[in-house]
Design an enzyme around this catalytic site. Structure first.
Site, mmCIF file in Angstrom:
data_model
loop_
_atom_site.group_PDB
_atom_site.id
_atom_site.type_symbol
_atom_site.label_atom_id
_atom_site.label_comp_id
_atom_site.label_asym_id
_atom_site.label_seq_id
_atom_site.Cartn_x
_atom_site.Cartn_y
_atom_site.Cartn_z
ATOM 1 N N ASP A 150 90.337 -91.467 67.451
ATOM 2 C CA ASP A 150 90.461 -92.779 67.873
ATOM 3 C C ASP A 150 90.468 -93.542 66.381
ATOM 4 O O ASP A 150 91.168 -94.656 66.361
ATOM 5 C CB ASP A 150 88.977 -93.064 68.128
ATOM 6 C CG ASP A 150 88.613 -92.459 69.690
ATOM 7 O OD1 ASP A 150 88.271 -91.430 69.775
ATOM 8 O OD2 ASP A 150 88.939 -93.350 70.502
ATOM 9 N N CYS A 193 87.349 -84.036 75.238
ATOM 10 C CA CYS A 193 87.521 -85.223 75.858
ATOM 11 C C CYS A 193 88.865 -85.342 76.553
ATOM 12 O O CYS A 193 89.263 -84.202 77.109
ATOM 13 C CB CYS A 193 87.349 -86.118 74.635
ATOM 14 S SG CYS A 193 87.174 -87.998 75.501
HETATM 15 O O1 LIG Z 1 94.540 -92.232 72.475
HETATM 16 P P1 LIG Z 1 94.511 -90.954 73.212
HETATM 17 O O2 LIG Z 1 94.927 -89.618 72.423
HETATM 18 O O3 LIG Z 1 94.724 -90.903 74.545
HETATM 19 O O4 LIG Z 1 92.512 -91.090 73.085
HETATM 20 C C1 LIG Z 1 92.129 -90.680 71.749
HETATM 21 C C2 LIG Z 1 90.764 -90.549 72.031
HETATM 22 O O5 LIG Z 1 90.187 -91.591 72.839
HETATM 23 C C3 LIG Z 1 88.973 -91.254 73.487
HETATM 24 O O6 LIG Z 1 87.991 -92.206 73.306
HETATM 25 P P2 LIG Z 1 87.254 -92.793 74.803
HETATM 26 O O7 LIG Z 1 87.108 -91.681 75.941
HETATM 27 O O8 LIG Z 1 88.041 -93.968 75.116
HETATM 28 O O9 LIG Z 1 85.968 -93.105 74.312
HETATM 29 C C4 LIG Z 1 88.639 -90.065 73.233
HETATM 30 O O10 LIG Z 1 87.952 -89.748 71.933
HETATM 31 C C5 LIG Z 1 90.066 -89.425 72.686
HETATM 32 O O11 LIG Z 1 90.228 -88.474 71.942
#
Ligand SMILES: O=P(O)(O)OC[C@H]1O[C@H](OP(=O)(O)O)[C@H](O)[C@@H]1O
Length: 327
Positions: free
Chosen positions: A202, A133
Protein backbone atom coordinates in the site's frame (compact mmCIF):
# COMPACT_ATOMS: atom_id res chain seq x y z
CA UNK A 1 -26.00 26.19 0.57
CA UNK A 2 -24.01 29.46 0.38
CA UNK A 3 -22.68 30.32 -3.10
CA UNK A 4 -19.08 29.99 -1.89
CA UNK A 5 -19.64 26.44 -0.63
CA UNK A 6 -17.81 23.84 -2.77
CA UNK A 7 -19.97 21.62 -4.96
CA UNK A 8 -18.83 17.97 -4.95
CA UNK A 9 -20.53 15.78 -7.54
CA UNK A 10 -22.59 12.92 -6.04
CA UNK A 11 -20.54 10.46 -8.12
CA UNK A 12 -17.42 11.56 -6.24
CA UNK A 13 -19.14 11.06 -2.90
CA UNK A 14 -20.35 7.63 -4.04
CA UNK A 15 -16.80 6.63 -4.98
CA UNK A 16 -15.47 7.96 -1.66
CA UNK A 17 -18.10 5.96 0.22
CA UNK A 18 -17.22 2.80 -1.73
CA UNK A 19 -13.49 3.24 -1.01
CA UNK A 20 -14.13 3.80 2.70
CA UNK A 21 -16.38 0.71 2.85
CA UNK A 22 -13.84 -1.34 0.84
CA UNK A 23 -16.37 -1.96 -1.92
CA UNK A 24 -13.57 -0.50 -3.99
CA UNK A 25 -10.32 -1.91 -2.52
CA UNK A 26 -6.69 -2.53 -3.37
CA UNK A 27 -4.18 0.32 -3.59
CA UNK A 28 -4.00 0.38 -7.40
CA UNK A 29 -7.77 0.02 -7.86
CA UNK A 30 -8.39 2.80 -5.34
CA UNK A 31 -6.00 5.10 -7.22
CA UNK A 32 -7.75 4.34 -10.51
CA UNK A 33 -11.20 4.99 -9.00
CA UNK A 34 -10.04 8.28 -7.45
CA UNK A 35 -8.68 9.54 -10.77
CA UNK A 36 -11.91 8.53 -12.52
CA UNK A 37 -13.95 10.36 -9.86
CA UNK A 38 -11.97 13.58 -10.38
CA UNK A 39 -12.57 13.30 -14.13
CA UNK A 40 -16.31 12.96 -13.46
CA UNK A 41 -16.19 15.97 -11.14
CA UNK A 42 -14.58 17.99 -13.93
CA UNK A 43 -16.89 16.71 -16.63
CA UNK A 44 -20.09 17.48 -14.71
CA UNK A 45 -18.94 20.77 -13.16
CA UNK A 46 -21.21 23.73 -13.84
CA UNK A 47 -18.88 26.12 -12.03
CA UNK A 48 -19.37 29.70 -13.22
CA UNK A 49 -15.72 30.71 -12.78
CA UNK A 50 -12.26 29.08 -12.85
CA UNK A 51 -11.90 29.77 -9.12
CA UNK A 52 -15.17 27.98 -8.38
CA UNK A 53 -14.11 25.03 -10.56
CA UNK A 54 -10.78 24.71 -8.72
CA UNK A 55 -12.51 25.09 -5.33
CA UNK A 56 -14.89 22.25 -6.18
CA UNK A 57 -12.10 20.05 -7.57
CA UNK A 58 -10.01 20.54 -4.42
CA UNK A 59 -13.01 19.68 -2.26
CA UNK A 60 -13.56 16.51 -4.30
CA UNK A 61 -9.93 15.54 -3.91
CA UNK A 62 -10.09 16.15 -0.15
CA UNK A 63 -13.22 14.01 0.16
CA UNK A 64 -11.47 11.15 -1.66
CA UNK A 65 -8.23 11.67 0.29
CA UNK A 66 -10.01 11.36 3.63
CA UNK A 67 -11.44 7.89 2.90
CA UNK A 68 -8.45 5.66 3.81
CA UNK A 69 -5.09 6.87 5.22
CA UNK A 70 -2.57 4.13 4.41
CA UNK A 71 -2.34 3.46 0.67
CA UNK A 72 -0.25 6.36 -0.72
CA UNK A 73 -1.46 5.44 -4.20
CA UNK A 74 -4.60 7.44 -3.37
CA UNK A 75 -2.91 10.80 -2.62
CA UNK A 76 -0.39 10.13 -5.40
CA UNK A 77 -3.30 9.78 -7.83
CA UNK A 78 -4.97 12.95 -6.54
CA UNK A 79 -1.69 14.89 -6.72
CA UNK A 80 -1.07 13.69 -10.29
CA UNK A 81 -4.48 14.81 -11.55
CA UNK A 82 -4.57 18.13 -9.71
CA UNK A 83 -1.07 19.00 -10.90
CA UNK A 84 -2.27 18.38 -14.45
CA UNK A 85 -5.22 20.77 -14.07
CA UNK A 86 -4.45 24.02 -15.88
CA UNK A 87 -6.12 26.74 -17.95
CA UNK A 88 -7.64 30.19 -17.78
CA UNK A 89 -11.24 29.16 -18.43
CA UNK A 90 -13.56 26.58 -16.89
CA UNK A 91 -13.60 24.70 -20.16
CA UNK A 92 -9.79 24.55 -20.29
CA UNK A 93 -9.64 23.46 -16.66
CA UNK A 94 -12.23 20.77 -17.32
CA UNK A 95 -10.43 19.27 -20.31
CA UNK A 96 -6.98 19.39 -18.70
CA UNK A 97 -8.32 17.62 -15.60
CA UNK A 98 -10.01 14.93 -17.69
CA UNK A 99 -6.83 14.48 -19.77
CA UNK A 100 -4.66 14.20 -16.64
CA UNK A 101 -6.97 11.57 -15.15
CA UNK A 102 -7.04 9.57 -18.39
CA UNK A 103 -3.24 9.72 -18.68
CA UNK A 104 -2.83 8.63 -15.06
CA UNK A 105 -5.15 5.66 -15.52
CA UNK A 106 -3.43 4.57 -18.74
CA UNK A 107 0.00 4.82 -17.08
CA UNK A 108 -1.30 2.83 -14.10
CA UNK A 109 -2.31 -0.03 -16.37
CA UNK A 110 0.96 0.05 -18.33
CA UNK A 111 2.99 0.19 -15.11
CA UNK A 112 1.26 -2.88 -13.71
CA UNK A 113 1.84 -4.82 -16.93
CA UNK A 114 5.54 -3.81 -17.07
CA UNK A 115 5.98 -4.62 -13.38
CA UNK A 116 4.46 -8.03 -14.04
CA UNK A 117 7.01 -8.80 -16.76
CA UNK A 118 9.88 -7.82 -14.47
CA UNK A 119 8.52 -9.78 -11.53
CA UNK A 120 7.91 -12.84 -13.72
CA UNK A 121 11.67 -13.02 -14.37
CA UNK A 122 12.10 -14.07 -10.75
CA UNK A 123 9.76 -17.05 -11.13
CA UNK A 124 10.88 -20.45 -12.41
CA UNK A 125 8.83 -23.30 -13.90
CA UNK A 126 7.19 -25.31 -11.11
CA UNK A 127 7.74 -22.65 -8.42
CA UNK A 128 5.34 -22.48 -5.50
CA UNK A 129 4.32 -18.94 -4.59
CA UNK A 130 2.70 -17.95 -1.29
CA UNK A 131 0.40 -14.94 -1.45
CA UNK A 132 -1.15 -12.69 1.19
CA UNK A 133 -4.29 -10.57 0.80
CA UNK A 134 -5.23 -9.69 -2.80
CA UNK A 135 -2.70 -7.62 -4.76
CA UNK A 136 -3.22 -6.91 -8.45
CA UNK A 137 0.45 -5.87 -8.68
CA UNK A 138 1.47 -9.26 -7.25
CA UNK A 139 -0.89 -11.15 -9.53
CA UNK A 140 0.48 -9.27 -12.54
CA UNK A 141 3.78 -11.08 -11.92
CA UNK A 142 2.09 -14.49 -11.88
CA UNK A 143 0.02 -13.66 -14.97
CA UNK A 144 3.15 -12.57 -16.88
CA UNK A 145 4.94 -15.76 -15.83
CA UNK A 146 2.02 -17.88 -17.06
CA UNK A 147 1.97 -15.98 -20.36
CA UNK A 148 5.65 -16.78 -20.87
CA UNK A 149 4.93 -20.48 -20.29
CA UNK A 150 6.14 -20.67 -16.68
CA UNK A 151 3.91 -22.95 -14.62
CA UNK A 152 3.49 -21.97 -10.98
CA UNK A 153 1.42 -23.19 -8.07
CA UNK A 154 0.03 -20.99 -5.30
CA UNK A 155 -0.49 -21.29 -1.59
CA UNK A 156 -3.01 -18.58 -0.83
CA UNK A 157 -3.46 -17.18 2.68
CA UNK A 158 -7.11 -16.37 3.31
CA UNK A 159 -6.09 -13.11 5.05
CA UNK A 160 -8.40 -12.41 7.92
CA UNK A 161 -10.51 -10.48 8.72
CA UNK A 162 -11.79 -9.56 5.22
CA UNK A 163 -10.50 -12.75 3.50
CA UNK A 164 -9.23 -10.96 0.38
CA UNK A 165 -7.28 -14.17 -0.24
CA UNK A 166 -10.51 -15.59 -1.64
CA UNK A 167 -10.30 -13.05 -4.48
CA UNK A 168 -6.73 -14.16 -5.22
CA UNK A 169 -7.73 -17.84 -5.11
CA UNK A 170 -10.63 -17.23 -7.49
CA UNK A 171 -8.47 -15.21 -9.91
CA UNK A 172 -5.67 -17.78 -9.91
CA UNK A 173 -8.15 -20.62 -10.46
CA UNK A 174 -9.51 -18.70 -13.47
CA UNK A 175 -5.93 -18.66 -14.79
CA UNK A 176 -5.65 -22.42 -14.28
CA UNK A 177 -3.19 -22.17 -11.38
CA UNK A 178 -3.33 -24.98 -8.78
CA UNK A 179 -4.27 -23.26 -5.49
CA UNK A 180 -4.03 -24.40 -1.88
CA UNK A 181 -6.05 -22.10 0.38
CA UNK A 182 -4.84 -21.92 4.01
CA UNK A 183 -5.73 -20.04 7.17
CA UNK A 184 -3.21 -17.36 8.00
CA UNK A 185 -1.90 -19.20 11.05
CA UNK A 186 -0.80 -22.13 8.85
CA UNK A 187 1.59 -19.99 6.79
CA UNK A 188 4.81 -20.92 8.63
CA UNK A 189 4.13 -24.63 8.12
CA UNK A 190 3.60 -24.19 4.37
CA UNK A 191 6.72 -22.08 3.92
CA UNK A 192 8.63 -25.37 3.87
CA UNK A 193 7.14 -26.01 0.41
CA UNK A 194 7.24 -22.40 -0.81
CA UNK A 195 9.77 -20.95 -3.27
CA UNK A 196 8.68 -17.30 -3.08
CA UNK A 197 6.52 -15.17 -0.85
CA UNK A 198 4.86 -12.65 -3.20
CA UNK A 199 2.93 -9.71 -1.76
CA UNK A 200 1.79 -6.25 -2.80
CA UNK A 201 2.14 -2.93 -1.00
CA UNK A 202 0.00 0.00 0.00
CA UNK A 203 2.98 2.23 0.67
CA UNK A 204 6.75 1.92 0.45
CA UNK A 205 8.74 4.16 2.80
CA UNK A 206 12.04 5.86 2.01
CA UNK A 207 13.98 3.38 4.18
CA UNK A 208 12.53 0.44 2.21
CA UNK A 209 9.90 -0.52 4.79
CA UNK A 210 6.82 -2.06 3.22
CA UNK A 211 3.37 -1.08 4.49
CA UNK A 212 0.90 -3.77 3.46
CA UNK A 213 -2.05 -5.80 4.70
CA UNK A 214 -1.86 -6.83 8.35
CA UNK A 215 0.04 -10.09 8.64
CA UNK A 216 2.64 -9.25 5.98
CA UNK A 217 5.37 -8.49 8.51
CA UNK A 218 4.89 -11.76 10.42
CA UNK A 219 4.90 -13.69 7.16
CA UNK A 220 8.13 -11.95 6.09
CA UNK A 221 9.85 -12.73 9.40
CA UNK A 222 8.86 -16.40 9.10
CA UNK A 223 9.95 -16.46 5.44
CA UNK A 224 13.37 -15.05 6.36
CA UNK A 225 13.76 -17.67 9.07
CA UNK A 226 12.81 -20.39 6.57
CA UNK A 227 15.10 -18.96 3.87
CA UNK A 228 12.21 -18.16 1.50
CA UNK A 229 12.73 -14.94 -0.53
CA UNK A 230 10.14 -12.18 -0.08
CA UNK A 231 9.22 -10.31 -3.24
CA UNK A 232 7.13 -7.14 -3.03
CA UNK A 233 5.30 -6.13 -6.20
CA UNK A 234 4.67 -2.39 -6.05
CA UNK A 235 4.40 0.07 -8.88
CA UNK A 236 5.91 3.49 -8.27
CA UNK A 237 2.61 5.07 -7.23
CA UNK A 238 3.11 3.04 -4.03
CA UNK A 239 6.26 5.01 -3.16
CA UNK A 240 5.48 7.37 -0.29
CA UNK A 241 7.35 10.65 -0.90
CA UNK A 242 6.50 12.20 2.48
CA UNK A 243 8.58 9.52 4.22
CA UNK A 244 11.66 11.14 2.65
CA UNK A 245 11.13 13.98 5.11
CA UNK A 246 10.57 11.75 8.13
CA UNK A 247 6.80 11.43 8.01
CA UNK A 248 5.40 8.08 9.08
CA UNK A 249 2.59 6.21 7.34
CA UNK A 250 -0.73 6.16 9.19
CA UNK A 251 -2.01 2.62 9.85
CA UNK A 252 -5.76 2.47 9.33
CA UNK A 253 -7.73 1.04 12.28
CA UNK A 254 -10.96 -0.42 10.92
CA UNK A 255 -14.24 -1.17 12.70
CA UNK A 256 -14.58 -4.11 15.08
CA UNK A 257 -17.49 -5.56 13.11
CA UNK A 258 -14.96 -6.94 10.61
CA UNK A 259 -13.49 -9.01 13.46
CA UNK A 260 -16.37 -9.73 15.82
CA UNK A 261 -20.16 -9.75 15.33
CA UNK A 262 -22.44 -8.16 17.93
CA UNK A 263 -23.61 -11.64 18.96
CA UNK A 264 -20.02 -12.80 19.41
CA UNK A 265 -19.29 -9.75 21.51
CA UNK A 266 -22.32 -10.49 23.69
CA UNK A 267 -21.30 -14.14 24.01
CA UNK A 268 -17.83 -13.10 25.20
CA UNK A 269 -18.71 -10.07 27.23
CA UNK A 270 -22.42 -10.25 27.92
CA UNK A 271 -22.36 -10.49 31.71
CA UNK A 272 -19.18 -8.61 32.49
CA UNK A 273 -21.04 -5.57 33.78
CA UNK A 274 -18.54 -4.48 36.41
CA UNK A 275 -15.51 -4.81 34.15
CA UNK A 276 -14.39 -2.40 31.41
CA UNK A 277 -15.86 -3.60 28.08
CA UNK A 278 -13.97 -6.05 25.84
CA UNK A 279 -11.54 -4.19 23.56
CA UNK A 280 -11.37 -5.25 19.91
CA UNK A 281 -8.67 -3.77 17.68
CA UNK A 282 -8.54 -4.15 13.91
CA UNK A 283 -5.37 -2.62 12.35
CA UNK A 284 -5.67 -3.09 8.59
CA UNK A 285 -1.94 -2.84 7.79
CA UNK A 286 1.49 -3.40 9.26
CA UNK A 287 5.08 -2.42 8.53
CA UNK A 288 7.67 -4.90 7.26
CA UNK A 289 11.24 -3.67 7.90
CA UNK A 290 13.55 -3.68 4.85
CA UNK A 291 15.75 -6.44 6.30
CA UNK A 292 12.93 -8.95 5.70
CA UNK A 293 12.39 -7.91 2.06
CA UNK A 294 14.52 -9.39 -0.72
CA UNK A 295 13.28 -7.32 -3.67
CA UNK A 296 10.85 -4.54 -4.44
CA UNK A 297 9.64 -5.04 -8.01
CA UNK A 298 8.43 -1.91 -9.80
CA UNK A 299 7.75 -1.03 -13.44
CA UNK A 300 11.16 0.69 -13.35
CA UNK A 301 12.96 -2.50 -12.40
CA UNK A 302 13.63 -4.37 -9.18
CA UNK A 303 15.36 -2.76 -6.22
CA UNK A 304 16.77 -4.04 -2.94
CA UNK A 305 14.71 -2.19 -0.30
CA UNK A 306 17.72 -0.17 0.87
CA UNK A 307 18.02 1.56 -2.52
CA UNK A 308 14.35 2.29 -3.27
CA UNK A 309 14.89 5.84 -1.96
CA UNK A 310 17.01 6.62 -5.05
CA UNK A 311 14.02 5.89 -7.28
CA UNK A 312 11.76 7.83 -4.91
CA UNK A 313 13.97 10.94 -5.12
CA UNK A 314 14.20 10.64 -8.90
CA UNK A 315 10.43 10.46 -9.28
CA UNK A 316 9.15 12.74 -6.54
CA UNK A 317 11.97 15.17 -5.74
CA UNK A 318 11.18 17.11 -2.59
CA UNK A 319 7.48 16.91 -1.81
CA UNK A 320 5.43 20.09 -1.83
CA UNK A 321 2.18 21.04 -0.11
CA UNK A 322 -0.84 18.92 -1.01
CA UNK A 323 -2.59 20.51 -4.01
CA UNK A 324 -6.02 19.86 -2.49
CA UNK A 325 -5.21 22.08 0.49
CA UNK A 326 -6.68 25.53 0.09
CA UNK A 327 -3.84 27.82 -0.99
O1 LIG B 1 -2.49 -2.25 -5.46
P1 LIG B 1 -2.68 -3.74 -5.30
O2 LIG B 1 -1.41 -4.51 -5.63
O3 LIG B 1 -3.90 -4.30 -5.98
O4 LIG B 1 -3.00 -4.01 -3.69
C1 LIG B 1 -2.05 -3.56 -2.76
C2 LIG B 1 -2.56 -3.80 -1.37
O5 LIG B 1 -3.80 -3.15 -1.15
C3 LIG B 1 -4.64 -4.01 -0.31
O6 LIG B 1 -5.24 -3.32 0.74
P2 LIG B 1 -6.88 -3.37 0.97
O7 LIG B 1 -7.34 -4.78 0.67
O8 LIG B 1 -7.43 -2.35 0.00
O9 LIG B 1 -7.07 -2.98 2.42
C4 LIG B 1 -3.69 -5.07 0.21
O10 LIG B 1 -2.92 -4.60 1.33
C5 LIG B 1 -2.81 -5.25 -1.01
O11 LIG B 1 -1.62 -5.96 -0.76
Amino acid sequence: MGSDQPVVDPAVTATADDIAAMQIRGAATIADAAAAALATQAERSDAATPAAFERDLRASARELYETRPTAVSLPNALRYVLRGTEGETVSALQSSTIDAAETFRAELEQAQSKLGEIGANRLRDGDVVMTHCHSTDALACIEAALESGTAVEAIVKETRPRKQGHITAQRLRELGVPVTLIVDNAARRYLDETDHVLVGADSIAADGSVINKIGTSGLAVNARERGVPVMVAAQTIKLHPDTMTGQTVAIEMREEAEVLSADERTAIDGNADEMPPLRVENPAFDVTPPRYVDAIVTERGQFPPESIVTLMRELFGETTAEPWDTT
